[in-house]
Design a protein around this motif. Structure first.
Motif, short mmCIF file in Angstrom:
data_model
loop_
_atom_site.label_atom_id
_atom_site.label_comp_id
_atom_site.label_asym_id
_atom_site.label_seq_id
_atom_site.Cartn_x
_atom_site.Cartn_y
_atom_site.Cartn_z
N GLY A 175 -1.61 7.66 12.10
CA GLY A 175 -1.24 9.09 12.40
C GLY A 175 -0.01 9.47 11.99
N ARG A 176 0.74 10.47 12.04
CA ARG A 176 2.09 10.74 11.93
C ARG A 176 3.17 9.96 12.55
NH1 ARG A 176 5.31 14.44 9.93
NH2 ARG A 176 7.13 15.40 11.32
N TRP A 177 4.11 9.52 11.96
CA TRP A 177 5.10 8.67 12.34
C TRP A 177 5.63 9.11 13.58
CZ3 TRP A 177 5.37 10.82 7.71
CH2 TRP A 177 6.42 12.02 7.60
N ARG A 220 0.98 -1.06 -0.13
CA ARG A 220 -0.21 -0.01 -0.08
C ARG A 220 0.86 1.20 -0.06
NH1 ARG A 220 -5.60 -1.38 -0.01
NH2 ARG A 220 -5.66 -3.31 0.96
N GLU A 221 0.12 2.43 -0.24
CA GLU A 221 0.96 3.54 -0.04
C GLU A 221 1.22 4.11 1.19
OE1 GLU A 221 -0.96 6.57 -2.65
OE2 GLU A 221 -0.63 5.42 -4.34
N LEU A 222 2.26 5.02 1.39
CA LEU A 222 2.59 5.46 2.70
C LEU A 222 1.22 6.28 3.45
CD1 LEU A 222 4.50 5.88 5.10
CD2 LEU A 222 5.09 8.16 3.92
N ASP A 223 0.36 6.78 2.50
CA ASP A 223 -0.90 7.64 3.07
C ASP A 223 -1.67 6.41 3.82
OD1 ASP A 223 0.02 9.77 2.07
OD2 ASP A 223 -1.00 9.63 0.17
N THR A 224 -1.70 5.13 3.31
CA THR A 224 -2.43 4.20 4.23
C THR A 224 -2.24 4.14 5.56
OG1 THR A 224 -2.96 3.03 2.00
CG2 THR A 224 -3.28 1.84 4.08
N ALA A 225 -0.81 4.01 5.74
CA ALA A 225 -0.38 3.91 7.01
C ALA A 225 -0.59 5.20 8.14
CB ALA A 225 1.17 3.40 7.15
N LEU A 226 -0.59 6.45 7.28
CA LEU A 226 -0.70 7.66 7.83
C LEU A 226 -2.15 7.87 8.22
CD1 LEU A 226 1.60 10.00 5.66
CD2 LEU A 226 2.03 9.14 8.18
N ASN A 227 -2.99 7.34 7.38
CA ASN A 227 -4.50 7.32 7.77
C ASN A 227 -4.65 6.62 8.83
OD1 ASN A 227 -5.04 9.47 5.78
ND2 ASN A 227 -5.23 7.77 4.14
N LEU A 228 -4.06 5.39 8.94
CA LEU A 228 -4.62 4.44 10.11
C LEU A 228 -3.84 4.72 11.40
CD1 LEU A 228 -4.09 1.02 8.20
CD2 LEU A 228 -6.20 2.14 9.10
#
Length: 148
Positions: free
Chosen positions: A34-36, A24-32
């Protein structure tokens, strides 16, 4: 034998982080998540780190999710390490619209009321009754109205 095949077809609503993020794209992780918490570059490849913690009996236990980015900001690998209860905070739960319905919808009824609706037992006001009420009232003087 058929029992094993049926068990393999069962779907689950909870998915672990590597399954949910790989490819998946990094945006998926950010949406799930939050900010790293930390961004690291290792061997020219960016890695993003998220941390979660739980407190049990006054002691804090941690879990870390590390994702490596590949081509065009897609996640090429995900590693989750740490205390299992804290790592469970990275699980993804999928729900459907059917799951969100907690109670069946009440039947839709149409409420019909006339424009001259009055509660049962209330007195009906008529023009003649209003005229009689006005005739029995005592006329106000200028002093009662606050005038001079």
């Amino acid at each position: 034998m058929s029992l094993v095949l049926l068990a393999g077809c069962a779907t689950t609503s909870t998915v672990d982080a590597p399954t949910a993020l790989n490819g998946r794209e990094l945006d998926t992780a950010l949406n799930l998540y939050g900010r790293w918490d930390e961004r690291i570059v290792l061997a020219g490849q960016p890695h993003y780190v998220w941390r979660r913690a739980v407190v049990l009996n006054g002691k804090t236990y941690y879990c870390e999710l590390r994702s490596q980015l590949g081509y065009r900001n897609t996640i090429s690998s995900v590693v989750v390490e740490g205390y299992p209860a804290a790592c469970s905070l990275f699980e993804v739960q999928y729900t459907t619209a059917q799951d969100l319905r907690t109670a069946p919808e009440p039947p839709r009824t149409e409420i019909v009321a006339s424009r001259n609706f009055r509660p049962v037992g209330a007195q009906a006001a008529s023009v003649s009754q209003s005229a009689e009420d006005a005739a029995t009232r005592r006329p106000e003087s200028a002093a009662d109205r606050g005038g001079s």
